[in-house]
Design a protein around this motif. Sequence first.
Motif, PDB file in Angstrom:
ATOM      1  N   MET A  53       0.901   4.358  -2.435  1.00  0.00           N
ATOM      2  CA  MET A  53       0.812   5.757  -2.002  1.00  0.00           C
ATOM      3  C   MET A  53       1.882   6.605  -2.665  1.00  0.00           C
ATOM      4  O   MET A  53       1.671   7.755  -3.001  1.00  0.00           O
ATOM      5  CB  MET A  53       1.011   5.862  -0.491  1.00  0.00           C
ATOM      6  N   ALA A 111      -0.503  16.867  14.370  1.00  0.00           N
ATOM      7  CA  ALA A 111       0.776  16.706  13.663  1.00  0.00           C
ATOM      8  C   ALA A 111       1.116  17.984  12.892  1.00  0.00           C
ATOM      9  O   ALA A 111       0.239  18.609  12.291  1.00  0.00           O
ATOM     10  CB  ALA A 111       0.702  15.527  12.707  1.00  0.00           C
ATOM     11  N   ARG A 134      -7.088  13.116   9.029  1.00  0.00           N
ATOM     12  CA  ARG A 134      -6.738  12.247   7.914  1.00  0.00           C
ATOM     13  C   ARG A 134      -7.498  10.925   8.037  1.00  0.00           C
ATOM     14  O   ARG A 134      -7.401  10.259   9.055  1.00  0.00           O
ATOM     15  CB  ARG A 134      -5.223  11.954   7.911  1.00  0.00           C
ATOM     16  N   SER A 135      -8.304  10.512   7.099  1.00  0.00           N
ATOM     17  CA  SER A 135      -8.616  11.193   5.854  1.00  0.00           C
ATOM     18  C   SER A 135     -10.126  11.266   5.713  1.00  0.00           C
ATOM     19  O   SER A 135     -10.692  10.745   4.771  1.00  0.00           O
ATOM     20  CB  SER A 135      -8.047  10.419   4.662  1.00  0.00           C
ATOM     21  N   HIS A 136     -10.782  11.873   6.686  1.00  0.00           N
ATOM     22  CA  HIS A 136     -12.227  12.020   6.519  1.00  0.00           C
ATOM     23  C   HIS A 136     -12.750  13.243   7.271  1.00  0.00           C
ATOM     24  O   HIS A 136     -12.158  13.685   8.249  1.00  0.00           O
ATOM     25  CB  HIS A 136     -12.980  10.768   6.991  1.00  0.00           C
ATOM     26  N   GLU A 179      -6.287  17.392  14.186  1.00  0.00           N
ATOM     27  CA  GLU A 179      -4.911  16.885  14.073  1.00  0.00           C
ATOM     28  C   GLU A 179      -3.988  17.594  15.053  1.00  0.00           C
ATOM     29  O   GLU A 179      -4.180  18.760  15.378  1.00  0.00           O
ATOM     30  CB  GLU A 179      -4.381  17.153  12.655  1.00  0.00           C
ATOM     31  N   SER A 200      -3.019  13.338   2.716  1.00  0.00           N
ATOM     32  CA  SER A 200      -2.648  11.954   3.018  1.00  0.00           C
ATOM     33  C   SER A 200      -2.851  11.123   1.776  1.00  0.00           C
ATOM     34  O   SER A 200      -3.344  11.593   0.760  1.00  0.00           O
ATOM     35  CB  SER A 200      -3.539  11.405   4.134  1.00  0.00           C
ATOM     36  N   LEU A 246      -4.994   8.995   1.319  1.00  0.00           N
ATOM     37  CA  LEU A 246      -6.425   8.858   1.026  1.00  0.00           C
ATOM     38  C   LEU A 246      -7.106  10.220   0.981  1.00  0.00           C
ATOM     39  O   LEU A 246      -8.283  10.363   1.328  1.00  0.00           O
ATOM     40  CB  LEU A 246      -7.072   7.931   2.060  1.00  0.00           C
ATOM     41  N   PRO A 304       0.824  -1.233   0.000  1.00  0.00           N
ATOM     42  CA  PRO A 304       0.000   0.000   0.000  1.00  0.00           C
ATOM     43  C   PRO A 304       0.839   1.255   0.000  1.00  0.00           C
ATOM     44  O   PRO A 304       0.450   2.267  -0.581  1.00  0.00           O
ATOM     45  CB  PRO A 304      -0.804  -0.120   1.298  1.00  0.00           C
ATOM     46  N   PHE A 305       1.979   1.185   0.646  1.00  0.00           N
ATOM     47  CA  PHE A 305       2.787   2.410   0.723  1.00  0.00           C
ATOM     48  C   PHE A 305       3.488   2.669  -0.595  1.00  0.00           C
ATOM     49  O   PHE A 305       3.730   3.805  -0.965  1.00  0.00           O
ATOM     50  CB  PHE A 305       3.752   2.300   1.893  1.00  0.00           C
TER      51      PHE A 305
END
Lengths: 671, 229
Positions: free
Chosen positions: A16, A612, A586-588, A610, A657, A659, A12-13
């Motif tokens: 991404m 971060a 992230r992410s909604h 967030e 992100s 997503l 998955p990464f």
Amino acid sequence: MNLRTMKKYLLPFVLMAVVGFLLVTACSGIGGDTETPESAAAPGDINAIAAERGLTPADIEAAVKTYTPTGQHDEYIMFASGGHSGQMLVIGMPSMRLLKLIGVFTPEPWQGWGYGAESSMEVLEQGKINGEEVLWGDTHHPALSETGGEYDGEWVFINDKANARIAVIDLRDFETKQIVKNPIAINDHGGTMVTPDTEWIIEGGQYAAPLGWEYASLADYEEEYRGMVTFWKFDRESGRIQTDQSFAIELPPYWQDLCDAGKLVSEGWVFCNSFNTEMATGGVEDGEPPFEAGASQRDMDYMHIFNLDKAIEVFKAGQTEMVADFPVISLQTAIDEELLYFAPEPKSPHGVDVSPGGDYMVVSGKLDPHVTIYSFEKIQSAIAAGGFETDDYGIPILDFDDVVESQVEVGLGPLHTQFGPDGYAYTSLFLEPAVARWTMGGPYADLNDDEPWSLVTKTFIHYNVGHLAAAEGDTVSPDGKYLVSLNKWAIDRFQNVGPLVPQNLQLLDISQPGTTMPLIDDMPLGIGEPHYAQIIKADKLDPWEVYPEIGWNPATQSLDPNATLAGEERIERDGNNVEIWMTAVRSHFNPEHVEINQGDHVIWHLTNVERAYDATHGFSLPGYNINISIEPGETATFEFDATQDGVFTYYCSEFCSALHLEMVGYMLVQP
Amino acid sequence: MATSLEKIIGPRTPEENLAEDRFRFRLPIIFFLIAALLLIASIFLPYWKMTLQAPQYPKGLSITAYINKLTGDVGEIDGLNHYIGMRPLAEAAQLERSLSIAAVSVLSLLLVAAIFIHSKYAVLLALPAILYPFIFLGDMYFWLRNFGLNLDPTAPLSNAIKPFVPPILGVGKLAQFVTIAQVQSGYYLALMASISILIGLYFQRRAYKPLIDSPAGSEDQPIAITDLD
């Protein structure tokens, strides 16, 4: 974990990263078409690379002085006006990288400045002029807040020349917090400058007009038209200009230009220069001399010398008249109370700049090849001696020879002066165009080996320099090291991008004494016309990485009553009013469905939960002109009437992100 | 004749020897008390820490486990974990965290009690405290495994990230993250407490075994404790 499962985790990464890889390969693909691998110099062979690129040893030296590899931070930060973009630019030095554009008088979509978020709408609202929205400005002179005459990195102010407005920017989050419209003037120029402890923000006028924006015929110019200088009281605690504790002084209809606050020995005094003491009213179409000629007839204009401490007393004693509900000390009161003196200054000057010790005022008459240096001590003696001539309005004029310390012939079109730590002063020469280095005398004479009050060297720049900015060059302790020439013309410096050409900010290395003052970098800017800048040591700035708490309101710099934490999301309906408390992470967004009826009034609170650094989310609601940037911890509120029915997709407009594209929701407006 | 209670608590410290050989009988007490204090002190110190390194996090992310709480970038790590369907960290070991301070206090009290038990049974009282650091890591492993293996199959990345068990100690790798797990000062205190208890048990045994083997008052076998040195 075994290799096979690890590979699965990586998948998955890798996906991404695909977007990033595509971008990189696309870009390098474009570049790859234009250069062949064979022409590339051997890696590490600097001379070969330089030869291939046609770089001289001086170029290489300049590159080494300015090149800033990734991750390395700049030593200085320059706050430059954005000119008629109406914004403020934040530039790293010596890399000359644009770090930020702060929305001030003009809406700015990236920051969501002026597209729905209340914290921005309310500030822009303050900038209304007689009820009229004015969504641009001509920002001219940024002023960093000072403590004891040193930049303290807490606030920065800027004026809008076009509309006589002042903005306050908080350097904790680099956002505009207040706009103040000067009620008595339609335009300004001599702002912003601050007193050494930022108690007062100075706003000098420019083109004379009847105070309070009244009508008067140009035939009555001398009687009805007036200049002004306004002193805005700044309160650090609230971070706001206190308009009810501010005042102005009425001035003759000369065109006041730039001002500077006295410091150290001259603290409590303020100096402004002026032009058009001829009081020309133009009319080229009627065969009258145009302003450019009419305003340049006399050899001398007047430096305005204000006793600010005394003016504050007069204001506090209530010796003011109200103009447009704003207290103004009348010209006659200013004369009677000995608040104002004039000193002749050579022809049509631009800068009046107070030396680091506060002991000299340097004036550049742009139609005179000299800088003229006034002594504060001599000014005080002349005032004490009395026996003045006056101008037509009765303002005492000090004798030129009594107050001038020295004149240095620097060159053609001197405009603006900045100072170094080593007894050097720097003056921009618009016409040559060049930057002149010259020596100060008096207490500064021993700081270098050059003869006092003399021109040392010039560096030619490209082209037509207006203001200069030296590192902390207008404080009580200039840093030297770097100087930026804010050039008005670029002509051939860059690739042709059509008839509107970028401005060119050029970086000069002023760290070495004497005649060595090389030009080391160019910075093209296609954003308005940066007019003046101030340069602060980067380590004096200490902004937040994220807002201090989840639910922060940047307008009040405190927790918002509608802060929404994860789990507190909700939609409440009260008749036709719908209120939404939404979170973004992230992410909604939560909620992802907002169902309302046409005709509803919607109040929407949005909190980025967030923590971060850099986890900013955007919120874009098409069809309703809503575009918001919510930084980590921020709560934003916007309102609208659901006039249009249909299906609307709100989404995150800041790539947050992997997503990010999925960070979306539906607003359904039933007819 | 010794009753069963006397058998369990073992012989009392002989008053007649105490003056001349105080240290021999005090030594186990000191080690047990040190252990108890170390355990109490460890309550306030971190036991375990995992640092996550990835290019996007130049300062890294970390979670630190105390016996009763998790600190550090819990929110951010939870945020990342939701992509792979891992439950929020706050849901892990809730019972253990709620009881931990009481439990460690009990361990310390048992050690104090062990001071008065001069028989072999002292080991029973000390055993929980000796094993405690290993129980801690075991429990930690249980939860890491429990969380790592029970991922929400509907999470965004569930088809790509299969259930896994992050290494409880040392370096691991998951996607772009390097994980570094280490025990911390609190854990070292607990470990030192275990060692201190073992030393204490040795000295206690050394002090009292002769008394057990040759009970005081037995005419034919006079005590000659000093000879044992």
